[in-house]
Design a protein around this motif. Sequence first.
Motif, PDB file in Angstrom:
ATOM      1  N   LEU D  42       0.826  -1.214   0.000  1.00 30.93           N
ATOM      2  CA  LEU D  42       0.000   0.000   0.000  1.00 30.93           C
ATOM      3  C   LEU D  42       0.859   1.262   0.000  1.00 30.93           C
ATOM      4  N   LEU D  43       1.938   1.253   0.796  1.00 30.06           N
ATOM      5  CA  LEU D  43       2.799   2.429   0.809  1.00 30.06           C
ATOM      6  C   LEU D  43       3.474   2.605  -0.552  1.00 30.06           C
ATOM      7  N   GLU D  44       3.940   1.496  -1.139  1.00 33.43           N
ATOM      8  CA  GLU D  44       4.508   1.567  -2.497  1.00 33.43           C
ATOM      9  C   GLU D  44       3.505   2.215  -3.454  1.00 33.43           C
ATOM     10  N   ALA D  45       2.255   1.760  -3.393  1.00 32.18           N
ATOM     11  CA  ALA D  45       1.242   2.257  -4.325  1.00 32.18           C
ATOM     12  C   ALA D  45       1.009   3.753  -4.155  1.00 32.18           C
ATOM     13  N   ALA D  46       0.937   4.195  -2.884  1.00 29.76           N
ATOM     14  CA  ALA D  46       0.709   5.625  -2.640  1.00 29.76           C
ATOM     15  C   ALA D  46       1.884   6.455  -3.143  1.00 29.76           C
ATOM     16  N   LEU D  47       3.087   5.944  -2.947  1.00 29.17           N
ATOM     17  CA  LEU D  47       4.275   6.682  -3.403  1.00 29.17           C
ATOM     18  C   LEU D  47       4.368   6.689  -4.928  1.00 29.17           C
ATOM     19  N   VAL D  48       4.008   5.576  -5.558  1.00 30.01           N
ATOM     20  CA  VAL D  48       4.069   5.495  -7.022  1.00 30.01           C
ATOM     21  C   VAL D  48       3.024   6.415  -7.664  1.00 30.01           C
ATOM     22  N   ALA D  49       1.845   6.482  -7.057  1.00 26.88           N
ATOM     23  CA  ALA D  49       0.716   7.164  -7.714  1.00 26.88           C
ATOM     24  C   ALA D  49       0.930   8.667  -7.899  1.00 26.88           C
ATOM     25  N   ALA D  50       1.689   9.292  -6.991  1.00 25.64           N
ATOM     26  CA  ALA D  50       1.743  10.757  -6.994  1.00 25.64           C
ATOM     27  C   ALA D  50       3.005  11.339  -7.601  1.00 25.64           C
ATOM     28  N   VAL D  51       3.841  10.525  -8.246  1.00 26.27           N
ATOM     29  CA  VAL D  51       5.141  11.031  -8.700  1.00 26.27           C
ATOM     30  C   VAL D  51       5.058  12.205  -9.667  1.00 26.27           C
ATOM     31  N   ASP D  52       4.037  12.252 -10.483  1.00 20.87           N
ATOM     32  CA  ASP D  52       4.068  13.241 -11.560  1.00 20.87           C
ATOM     33  C   ASP D  52       2.654  13.637 -11.934  1.00 20.87           C
ATOM     34  N   HIS D  53       2.475  14.874 -12.368  1.00 27.63           N
ATOM     35  CA  HIS D  53       1.204  15.249 -12.959  1.00 27.63           C
ATOM     36  C   HIS D  53       1.404  16.208 -14.123  1.00 27.63           C
ATOM     37  N   GLY D  54       2.530  16.011 -14.806  1.00 31.41           N
ATOM     38  CA  GLY D  54       2.736  16.734 -16.058  1.00 31.41           C
ATOM     39  C   GLY D  54       3.222  18.155 -15.897  1.00 31.41           C
ATOM     40  N   PRO D  55       3.716  18.742 -16.976  1.00 37.11           N
ATOM     41  CA  PRO D  55       4.383  20.052 -16.941  1.00 37.11           C
ATOM     42  C   PRO D  55       3.453  21.229 -16.689  1.00 37.11           C
ATOM     43  N   GLN D  56       2.173  20.973 -16.557  1.00 41.57           N
ATOM     44  CA  GLN D  56       1.262  22.064 -16.225  1.00 41.57           C
ATOM     45  C   GLN D  56       1.168  22.236 -14.705  1.00 41.57           C
ATOM     46  N   ALA D  57       1.540  21.227 -13.935  1.00 42.04           N
ATOM     47  CA  ALA D  57       1.589  21.386 -12.482  1.00 42.04           C
ATOM     48  C   ALA D  57       2.700  22.376 -12.156  1.00 42.04           C
ATOM     49  N   PRO D  58       2.431  23.369 -11.282  1.00 43.50           N
ATOM     50  CA  PRO D  58       3.457  24.374 -10.988  1.00 43.50           C
ATOM     51  C   PRO D  58       4.790  23.767 -10.546  1.00 43.50           C
ATOM     52  N   SER D  59       4.755  22.720  -9.722  1.00 43.50           N
ATOM     53  CA  SER D  59       6.023  22.139  -9.264  1.00 43.50           C
ATOM     54  C   SER D  59       6.861  21.638 -10.432  1.00 43.50           C
ATOM     55  N   ILE D  60       6.221  20.959 -11.357  1.00 45.28           N
ATOM     56  CA  ILE D  60       6.949  20.406 -12.505  1.00 45.28           C
ATOM     57  C   ILE D  60       7.405  21.531 -13.442  1.00 45.28           C
ATOM     58  N   ALA D  61       6.538  22.495 -13.668  1.00 46.84           N
ATOM     59  CA  ALA D  61       6.907  23.625 -14.530  1.00 46.84           C
ATOM     60  C   ALA D  61       8.121  24.360 -13.965  1.00 46.84           C
ATOM     61  N   ILE D  62       8.142  24.522 -12.649  1.00 49.18           N
ATOM     62  CA  ILE D  62       9.261  25.230 -12.018  1.00 49.18           C
ATOM     63  C   ILE D  62      10.546  24.411 -12.145  1.00 49.18           C
ATOM     64  N   ALA D  63      10.447  23.098 -11.947  1.00 48.58           N
ATOM     65  CA  ALA D  63      11.639  22.249 -12.083  1.00 48.58           C
ATOM     66  C   ALA D  63      12.249  22.404 -13.475  1.00 48.58           C
ATOM     67  N   ARG D  64      11.389  22.448 -14.489  1.00 49.35           N
ATOM     68  CA  ARG D  64      11.885  22.546 -15.866  1.00 49.35           C
ATOM     69  C   ARG D  64      12.494  23.921 -16.125  1.00 49.35           C
ATOM     70  N   MET D  65      11.790  24.961 -15.703  1.00 53.14           N
ATOM     71  CA  MET D  65      12.311  26.314 -15.928  1.00 53.14           C
ATOM     72  C   MET D  65      13.636  26.521 -15.207  1.00 53.14           C
ATOM     73  N   ALA D  66      13.675  26.070 -13.956  1.00 51.98           N
ATOM     74  CA  ALA D  66      14.898  26.249 -13.165  1.00 51.98           C
ATOM     75  C   ALA D  66      16.093  25.598 -13.853  1.00 51.98           C
ATOM     76  N   SER D  67      15.844  24.441 -14.474  1.00 51.25           N
ATOM     77  CA  SER D  67      16.944  23.711 -15.107  1.00 51.25           C
ATOM     78  C   SER D  67      17.549  24.469 -16.282  1.00 51.25           C
ATOM     79  N   THR D  68      16.819  25.415 -16.823  1.00 49.91           N
ATOM     80  CA  THR D  68      17.352  26.179 -17.952  1.00 49.91           C
ATOM     81  C   THR D  68      18.132  27.411 -17.491  1.00 49.91           C
TER      82      THR D  68
END
Lengths: 247, 247, 247, 247
Positions: D42-68
């Motif tokens: 169950l813990l594996e499943a919860a951790l796996v499920a939330a890893v990503d939600h695409g580049p429109q999520a602010p966290s992911i967008a920021i990670a990409r922008m910061a890398s540039t």
Amino acid sequence: MSPGRIELRGKPIQDLIGHLSFTQMIWFMTMGEELAEEKEGLLEAALVAAVDHGPQAPSIAIARMASTCGVDINNAMASALNVLGDVHGGAGEQAVELFSQIRDSIEQGTPIKQAVEQTVQHWQLSHGKFIPGFGHRFHNPVDPRSPRLMELVREAAGRNSVSGQYAEIGEAVARHLENRARRPVPMNIDGATAVIFCELGCPPTLARGLFCLSRSVGILAHAYEQTKQGTRNKGPVPPDYLWTYEP
Amino acid sequence: MSPGRIELRGKPIQDLIGHLSFTQMIWFMTMGEELAEEKEGLLEAALVAAVDHGPQAPSIAIARMASTCGVDINNAMASALNVLGDVHGGAGEQAVELFSQIRDSIEQGTPIKQAVEQTVQHWQLSHGKFIPGFGHRFHNPVDPRSPRLMELVREAAGRNSVSGQYAEIGEAVARHLENRARRPVPMNIDGATAVIFCELGCPPTLARGLFCLSRSVGILAHAYEQTKQGTRNKGPVPPDYLWTYEP
Amino acid sequence: MSPGRIELRGKPIQDLIGHLSFTQMIWFMTMGEELAEEKEGLLEAALVAAVDHGPQAPSIAIARMASTCGVDINNAMASALNVLGDVHGGAGEQAVELFSQIRDSIEQGTPIKQAVEQTVQHWQLSHGKFIPGFGHRFHNPVDPRSPRLMELVREAAGRNSVSGQYAEIGEAVARHLENRARRPVPMNIDGATAVIFCELGCPPTLARGLFCLSRSVGILAHAYEQTKQGTRNKGPVPPDYLWTYEP
Amino acid sequence: MSPGRIELRGKPIQDLIGHLSFTQMIWFMTMGEELAEEKEGLLEAALVAAVDHGPQAPSIAIARMASTCGVDINNAMASALNVLGDVHGGAGEQAVELFSQIRDSIEQGTPIKQAVEQTVQHWQLSHGKFIPGFGHRFHNPVDPRSPRLMELVREAAGRNSVSGQYAEIGEAVARHLENRARRPVPMNIDGATAVIFCELGCPPTLARGLFCLSRSVGILAHAYEQTKQGTRNKGPVPPDYLWTYEP
């Protein structure tokens, strides 16, 4: 903005450069209006007063440690700025909020003494025992920055640059807390800068933002000094101190 | 520091409050010496010029996005400040380094034209094709901030407040790049502020730190504006724009 | 992605949940391919080994301090993660780079002993005296994590799950440094995890990223523990220790 | 810890390496106890499920922008992780809180339907209209991750690995919201992972911390991908899109 043209809040940047001081620019950018010349000294004073509080402050300690980990100076500054949270950086913001509530109460006709008592009581019910802006666990009895800042506020009020109303409120809170505790509970740096931000018309959230700008100077100074020293991976205390060597 | 006493670089804080401007305090804290009055205007100008470059700059975009995620203003500022890295924030630092190398070469007797050519060639061999401080992919041909800043440097040199040597070096680099590319490669904001930092005697790492302080103002202004708007979880683009809805 | 549909690298998320372990998911997301089952144990071991190194490590110290400043747990984690820079977090990345250079040299026909000597010499010329992945100023002579990790690598090589070539390279570097220094210079945690990352085919930058994920666990654990304690504004050392009270 | 010895929560690190999976180690470090084997999935499943939600999520967008922007991968990750605040990262934490309150009410003898109605009403009075863990502005009507996670919870409850009580509570909340709104208000990823965290006995603050670990994987994957692309100073939208060029 277009190629060859940069306007900030409707003004061409080249007309601001050389005409506004950095402090005036800070106000112009965040408040969207020019800071009246007779008020500039108070904002300078508030920004100058909070730049640093030594390497025992978590923000400064973090800036120094980060600098030994091989990150760039912007990263060391960011890790440090990031911790100016509700406890470390929020007292000024909360004091602005508290003073504004007292002032609202006075505007509605409550006498100042009563407005202070009621608002402080209400604050403690909803926020806990800490009254933001008063007392200091280290600078006891007096934080040397506060009387100096209050002196400048009174001077400005004397020449009608500001109303002086929030200085009265701040002092009334100090008297109230002192009477209740039967010992001095002097205004601290967060209280004194909050008086200034209130006198200038700066809202609570922005007050924290301005504190962040001010403290960033001390953060930068310490990060830079540490970087020049070249230590690698400096822990929070000298290595000899913490470790228990077992035989 | 002891209870009731705060000294910054040997001066009691209460003697600094009300006497130093925020800009003078920045210099005093980071360089450890007072900034001569006739030089203050140049530092003010450099700090004012770089505060903001609009919501398309990654630092500003991040400040705005972060503010919609429910973090406090210090956190939004930190996430943004953190990305002023080698590419986004480092050009000024690198330009200070470049100008200093050219100046060292001149000090050793090389004529300025030759010093520029050799140092630029050596820079490109070890750092790649970008020459920090010149050209702009957007403000083409001219970044309006640069000529204004250079005008202030020349005025200051005219009254002997600074030497003007670095202004000459910066202009010589621009001429050299222009001759080589057969098109204008004007000095940009990083180049012009680097000239000022060099004229004031500020070392490269600290030049980036001062840029960070300056840009923190724009970061704060945008974060605060976004916070007031109250949007939640704002992505980088309007939701309608990116998504491909499949039937 | 479309409403009601989330695919990660081409696989519907609901098919990954319950089928991939978190460690397999980490590999799948970052490398874009599934991790062969017989290799999973090595990646687990590398991730487990680096989670924590106690409150004297700057990252952990910062996580704890930040938690006392009234910021949320994601902010405390970010301030700490941010300092895993070239010095604090980069040794593993650099060791992967070093081992890969040695392997390239071997591939071109150089005997391993000579490949090690030449590459180490070249590394020190361009990067300075530190050889990443070997020696430890505190765990002297042996970091207990390294022999255990190397044991697992040898077991995996024994059943042909990995080549074992990088284990040989790592051990050859240790022998070379030891002969040169005439004292043990054992492989440290960065060296041993670098051997694993190389055996798995993970490039240098990603090796640092995986270390960041691993250390984030210790950072979270310490931040959470500190948060539960409820201390406010904890400086780097007990208040009694640093301050010099002057009469 | 002493030279040559590292213990984590009383266990020598060399005994953990190779015996605990990374997921078990996460639980052991943060909760201070070993995770029962039948709960690990169950813990594996919860951790796996939330890893990503695409580049429109602010966290992911920021990670990409910061890398540039020329920062290292730990810095890009930190800027992104930092924004998993109350709005972007806090819903899971709040849902754990909500479910726990409902459960307390049930424990005191209130029937589940009534416990849900009262607690939801009370929640909205003190926190505003958003009910954490239910509904999704994009995945409408159904977030594909939630049914899959709930299926795993029911399976685990079926073999008595967990109680299943929180699954019932979560479903009762969904029914209540649906009846009130007369349209489906399905459990989202935050609600489903909160059910798992509650079933495992994980407190609210730590639930946010575990979400941070999970999302860090997606943040790393996007930051790494962007780094490999080598773009410099990438703004939030393609340059052609936002700018209004004026003649």
